[in-house]
Design an enzyme around this catalytic site. Structure first.
Site, PDB file in Angstrom:
ATOM      1  N   ASP A 261     -21.734  47.043   2.259  1.00 17.30           N
ATOM      2  CA  ASP A 261     -20.522  47.188   3.069  1.00 17.30           C
ATOM      3  C   ASP A 261     -19.235  47.342   2.260  1.00 17.30           C
ATOM      4  O   ASP A 261     -18.289  47.985   2.694  1.00 17.30           O
ATOM      5  CB  ASP A 261     -20.367  45.970   4.010  1.00 17.30           C
ATOM      6  CG  ASP A 261     -20.396  44.642   3.265  1.00 17.30           C
ATOM      7  OD1 ASP A 261     -20.520  44.655   2.035  1.00 17.30           O
ATOM      8  OD2 ASP A 261     -20.320  43.590   3.925  1.00 17.30           O
ATOM      9  N   HIS A 262     -19.202  46.804   1.024  1.00 14.32           N
ATOM     10  CA  HIS A 262     -17.924  46.737   0.303  1.00 14.32           C
ATOM     11  C   HIS A 262     -17.544  48.029  -0.407  1.00 14.32           C
ATOM     12  O   HIS A 262     -16.402  48.181  -0.815  1.00 14.32           O
ATOM     13  CB  HIS A 262     -17.966  45.609  -0.730  1.00 14.32           C
ATOM     14  CG  HIS A 262     -17.609  44.276  -0.162  1.00 14.32           C
ATOM     15  ND1 HIS A 262     -18.295  43.723   0.886  1.00 14.32           N
ATOM     16  CD2 HIS A 262     -16.641  43.388  -0.492  1.00 14.32           C
ATOM     17  CE1 HIS A 262     -17.764  42.561   1.179  1.00 14.32           C
ATOM     18  NE2 HIS A 262     -16.754  42.330   0.357  1.00 14.32           N
TER      19      HIS A 262
ATOM     20  N   ASP B 201     -19.998  35.716  -0.425  1.00 13.89           N
ATOM     21  CA  ASP B 201     -18.727  36.300  -0.017  1.00 13.89           C
ATOM     22  C   ASP B 201     -17.897  35.184   0.586  1.00 13.89           C
ATOM     23  O   ASP B 201     -18.414  34.340   1.313  1.00 13.89           O
ATOM     24  CB  ASP B 201     -18.956  37.388   1.030  1.00 13.89           C
ATOM     25  CG  ASP B 201     -17.670  38.144   1.302  1.00 13.89           C
ATOM     26  OD1 ASP B 201     -17.460  39.181   0.664  1.00 13.89           O
ATOM     27  OD2 ASP B 201     -16.876  37.683   2.143  1.00 13.89           O
TER      28      ASP B 201
ATOM     29  N   ARG C 181      -7.012  38.911   4.978  1.00 13.18           N
ATOM     30  CA  ARG C 181      -6.304  38.690   3.707  1.00 13.18           C
ATOM     31  C   ARG C 181      -5.163  39.674   3.572  1.00 13.18           C
ATOM     32  O   ARG C 181      -5.270  40.801   4.049  1.00 13.18           O
ATOM     33  CB  ARG C 181      -7.253  38.881   2.525  1.00 13.18           C
ATOM     34  CG  ARG C 181      -8.106  37.676   2.308  1.00 13.18           C
ATOM     35  CD  ARG C 181      -8.843  37.747   1.003  1.00 13.18           C
ATOM     36  NE  ARG C 181      -9.634  36.530   0.881  1.00 13.18           N
ATOM     37  CZ  ARG C 181     -10.569  36.339  -0.031  1.00 13.18           C
ATOM     38  NH1 ARG C 181     -10.832  37.280  -0.910  1.00 13.18           N
ATOM     39  NH2 ARG C 181     -11.238  35.208  -0.079  1.00 13.18           N
TER      40      ARG C 181
ATOM     41  N   SER D 117     -10.304  32.389  -8.949  1.00 14.99           N
ATOM     42  CA  SER D 117     -11.542  32.519  -8.165  1.00 14.99           C
ATOM     43  C   SER D 117     -12.726  32.049  -9.008  1.00 14.99           C
ATOM     44  O   SER D 117     -12.653  32.016 -10.236  1.00 14.99           O
ATOM     45  CB  SER D 117     -11.733  33.968  -7.741  1.00 14.99           C
ATOM     46  OG  SER D 117     -12.111  34.737  -8.853  1.00 14.99           O
TER      47      SER D 117
ATOM     48  N   ARG E 279     -15.220  33.224 -10.275  1.00 16.04           N
ATOM     49  CA  ARG E 279     -15.922  34.428 -10.744  1.00 16.04           C
ATOM     50  C   ARG E 279     -16.962  34.095 -11.818  1.00 16.04           C
ATOM     51  O   ARG E 279     -16.621  33.657 -12.911  1.00 16.04           O
ATOM     52  CB  ARG E 279     -14.852  35.382 -11.296  1.00 16.04           C
ATOM     53  CG  ARG E 279     -15.319  36.766 -11.555  1.00 16.04           C
ATOM     54  CD  ARG E 279     -14.122  37.646 -11.809  1.00 16.04           C
ATOM     55  NE  ARG E 279     -13.204  37.649 -10.666  1.00 16.04           N
ATOM     56  CZ  ARG E 279     -11.929  38.037 -10.734  1.00 16.04           C
ATOM     57  NH1 ARG E 279     -11.424  38.436 -11.886  1.00 16.04           N
ATOM     58  NH2 ARG E 279     -11.170  38.045  -9.662  1.00 16.04           N
TER      59      ARG E 279
HETATM   60 FE1  SF4 Z   1     -15.391  43.036   4.099  1.00 15.58          FE
HETATM   61 FE2  SF4 Z   1     -14.513  40.770   3.099  1.00 15.58          FE
HETATM   62 FE3  SF4 Z   1     -12.866  42.398   4.427  1.00 15.58          FE
HETATM   63 FE4  SF4 Z   1     -14.704  41.105   5.722  1.00 15.58          FE
HETATM   64  S1  SF4 Z   1     -12.994  40.195   4.608  1.00 15.58           S
HETATM   65  S2  SF4 Z   1     -14.211  43.243   5.977  1.00 15.58           S
HETATM   66  S3  SF4 Z   1     -16.385  41.054   4.263  1.00 15.58           S
HETATM   67  S4  SF4 Z   1     -13.882  42.795   2.470  1.00 15.58           S
END
Ligand code: SF4
Length: 780
Positions: free
Chosen positions: A109-110, A174, A472, A667, A669
């Site tokens: 997805d990313h 995630d 975010r 983070s 990481r």
């Molecule tokens: Fe993708 Fe993370 Fe954005 Fe959700 S918050 S859409 S998992 S990048």
């Protein structure tokens, strides 16, 4: 004996996960007696590896373990997204196991860019990232993990629709994994190394979290959505406010929320970005049952009913397993929100905890001189693309269309999954979006993770404002432009403001001029909690690939690949103290995980440890020269820090770095620990560590030491020769004992520097074995 019999009959009528949960819970009850438990504690403690070890030995009454004890837990499953899955799978492969100990899934997805629209973008994303997707799919086949191809959906939405179940405990690679807490699972966002520990079947460690209660009362008003609950809370708690806590919701207001609304609230309480919480969770309510039915999981509803009805040990009503807190359970802190008085919020820019009530937003924009033109509105993503969200938006679009209006700003929609997209298509909602000029992007992260190619010609460096319904909004998060002011709001508010094309528009009070000069005011949005007929599965090519492990599958990694490389296990610790190490570089100032392993363009090398290691410490400041990314070889020649690391690796010269306070903050990481280890670091010697990074170093076999006397930092220089005194003995004694470092200068002068360490018994084993994985995979 009667209790045992009752457990037996429960075991016979429940699926294995609930049988396990119930039996563990009964043990927890036996150990804790009448101690009232919160919902989060019931589920968490119901996954303890050894109940007595964690609860009895760590507590006098069960309560004092919060914030103190280390819980060793057995999660039920692991979910991984494509970017972080690469290193997780490479590490798992280095263990040579036939299959994971618990079910796992991979979600592509990313890596898909949002640009022109779903079809073209998806195809382009597949071409650009072909080798990564082929690697992930082949690994999934070999190890029997579920594989969700690109376009199938965003990890958290797919997990909610398919894997989340009340009472489960999951790990996700995630940080927004807590999304599934809306469906009463404990789901924690972790790094790849933690995920692999769970995959090899090792108990996963967590410091017993504090429990922060949020009591919801009342009912949301018509312009207000569940997103506003979390936007308001983010403002109250700030980005660090939830650290070390699980956020647990309770109160009569909980019953009024849809399941997907509860997930939206949990989604944003992530580690470490929005409020820094471990995870968050809602009780099981009628809307949870309705969602399970709508997503074709009626059997789960019946199982939950059976589990909750079973009398357990009889007399005490708390012996029943309920998906809610015990009456009288105590929270470490309680925040109260009356949903009836809540108003829509807009948070930002650049930080998710700058919460501004909608009624104050216009004046704030003017006071702060933020751009009044709204350049784009983006809705959807894993946070806000539920049927309810989308149909509420649809109701606004229909009103605007009837008034002859089109959005004045670019308007993008990201469905969270193929299932939700196909259902919206079937029910006509997508047509309404497209009719309004909205661009429907692929079912992937796209603009939420910087994968957004803007069509409006706004160049990097140009200040502009956008509104999203994502979670975010750090600088550059969406389009890579640090001057894009990104505000967060509910999909309804984003949509209405996109029509006005203005950041000063308040859809609850203000009007827009229609083409024929009339004043148009939006009526409040309305939508449906879920579809009237069950969800559509959508395109066959976008469904899960699910199969048994096939040992004959070759994992697809080309020997010439620049993005993927097999990982060799790190060698074990030598059978003696370390000697002959050299100080690679002495660092001054902040040294975050981003300093140690930069992100941005380096992300594409996440699956190739040698290539990504060429960024190691490349923004660190040399304490002796003040230069950035400069280190000196023993002959005085100047190099970049990663180049010198590689040179010394090739020469077999092991090394250490010396640094100041809070080394490895930021983070969690894992590459920040893997890369130095790969290049030959054996020790990191600093004034203090960020806790998670210190643990990560030990997991990769690097010894973190801190100066006993900070002033000794001045006694050690780049190029000095270093040996340890007492380290091997300390490791052999399970972390007991002191360690000194003997520094030898070129002049022959020797200095003994006392150090401190926080190596536990388990971690001593990791270091001796060469890494945590070396040890854990052997133990199975
Ligand atoms: Fe993708 Fe993370 Fe954005 Fe959700 S918050 S859409 S998992 S990048």
């Amino acid at each position: 004996a009667s209790t045992a019999r009752r457990h037996l009959s429960t075991a016979q009528s429940l699926p294995p996960t609930y049988e396990k949960l119930f039996n563990k819970y009964s043990e927890v009850r036996r150990v804790l007696g009448k101690q009232r438990l919160t919902l989060a504690e019931k589920i968490l403690y119901g996954h303890l590896h050894n109940v007595e070890e964690s609860l009895l030995n760590n507590t006098d009454n069960g309560r004092s373990i919060r914030g103190r004890a280390n819980l060793r837990l057995n999660p039920d499953r692991v979910n991984m997204q494509d970017a972080s899955a690469q290193m997780a799978l490479l590490q798992f492969m280095s263990c040579n196991l036939a299959r994971p100990a618990i079910p796992a899934s991979i979600h592509c997805d990313h890596l898909i860019v949002g640009y022109k629209g779903a079809e073209g973008d998806l195809e382009a994303g597949i071409q650009t990232n072909k080798e990564v997707f082929e690697f992930l799919e082949s690994a999934a086949r070999k190890y029997g993990m579920d594989f969700w191809p690109p376009g199938a959906g965003i990890i958290h939405q797919t997990v909610l629709e398919n894997y989340a179940l009340p009472g489960l405990m999951m790990l996700g690679t995630d940080s927004h994994s807590p999304n599934a807490g809306g469906l009463t699972t404990i789901t924690i966002g972790v790094g790849g190394a933690d995920a692999v520990e769970a995959l090899v079947g090792a108990p996963w460690e967590l410091k017993a979290p504090k429990i922060l209660g949020v009591e919801l009362t009342g009912k949301l008003n018509d312009w207000v959505s569940p997103k506003d609950v979390i936007l308001r809370l983010a403002g109250e708690l700030t980005v660090r406010g939830g650290t070390g806590s699980i956020i647990e919701y309770f109160g009569s207001g909980v019953e009024t929320l849809s399941l997907t609304g509860k997930s939206t609230i949990c989604n944003m309480f992530s580690q470490p970005a929005e409020v820094g919480a471990t995870t968050s969770i809602f009780p099981y309510t009628d809307s949870s049952a309705r969602y399970l039915e709508a997503t074709s999981r009626s059997q789960a509803v019946r199982n939950i009913e059976t589990l909750q009805k079973f009398p357990g040990s009889g007399a005490d009503k708390d012996a029943y397993f309920r998906f809610s807190a015990d009456e009288g359970a105590e929270y470490d802190q309680v925040i109260r929100i009356d949903l009836s008085t809540l108003e829509p919020h807009i948070n930002g820019p650049f930080t998710p905890d700058l919460a501004i009530p909608l009624s104050k937003f216009k004046e704030t924009v003017k006071d702060q001189q933020w751009p009044e033109k709204l350049s784009a509105g983006l809705i959807g993503s894993c946070t806000n693309s539920s049927y309810e969200d989308m149909t509420r938006v649809e109701s606004l679009l229909k009103q605007a269309a009837a008034a002859g209006l089109k959005p004045s700003a670019d308007f993008y929609i990201t469905p969270g999954s193929e299932q939700i997209r196909a259902t919206l298509e079937r029910d006509g909602t997508l047509k309404t979006f497209e009719g309004a000029g909205g661009i429907v992007l692929s079912n992937a992260c796209g603009p939420c993770i910087g994968q957004w190619k803007r069509k409006d010609g706004v160049e990097k460096g140009t200040p502009n404002a956008i509104l999203t319904s994502y979670n975010r909004n750090f600088r550059g998060r969406n389009d890579g432009n640090p001057d894009t002011m990104n505000f967060l709001a509910s999909p309804e508010i984003v949509t209405a403001m996109a029509f006005a094309g203005s950041t000063t528009f308040n859809p609850m009070t203000d009007v827009i001029k229609t083409p024929d000069g009339k004043d148009f005011r939006f009526s409040a949005p309305h939508g449906l909690e879920g579809p009237e007929t069950p969800f559509e599965p959508g395109s066959e090519s976008l469904r899960v690939l699910s199969q048994e492990a096939d040992a004959n599958t070759q994992v697809a990694i080309s020997p010439t690949s620049e993005r993927l490389a097999f990982l060799d296990p790190f060698p074990p610790f030598p059978g003696s103290d370390l000697s002959g190490l050299r100080v690679l570089v002495k660092i001054t100032g902040k040294c975050t995980t981003d300093t140690i392993s930069a992100a941005g363009p380096w992300l594409k090398y996440k699956g190739h440890l040698p290539n990504i290691s060429t960024n190691t410490l490349n923004t660190a400041i040399n304490a002796e020269t003040g230069e950035v990314n400069a280190a000196y070889d023993l002959d005085g020649s100047k190099h970049t820090i990663p180049d010198l690391g590689q040179l010394w690796k090739d020469r077999g010269q092991e090394w250490l770095v010396v640094a100041e306070h809070n080394y490895g903050e930021g983070s969690a990481r894992e590459h920040a620990a893997l890369q130095p280890r790969y290049l030959g670091a054996r020790i990191v010697l600093v004034k203090s560590f960020a806790r998670i990074h210190e643990t990560n170093l030990k997991k990769q076999g690097v010894v973190p030491l801190t100066f006993e006397n900070e002033a000794d930092f001045d006694k050690i220089a780049a190029g000095d020769q270093v040996a340890t005194v007492g380290l091997y003995e300390m490791l052999q004694n399970g972390g007991k004992g002191t360690v000194q470092v003997k520094v030898t200068k070129d002049s022959g002068e020797e200095i003994l520097i006392p150090t401190k360490h926080a190596v536990t018994k388990d971690q001593a084993g990791f270091i001796l074995a060469g890494s945590a994985l070396n040890l854990l995979s052997k133990g199975l």
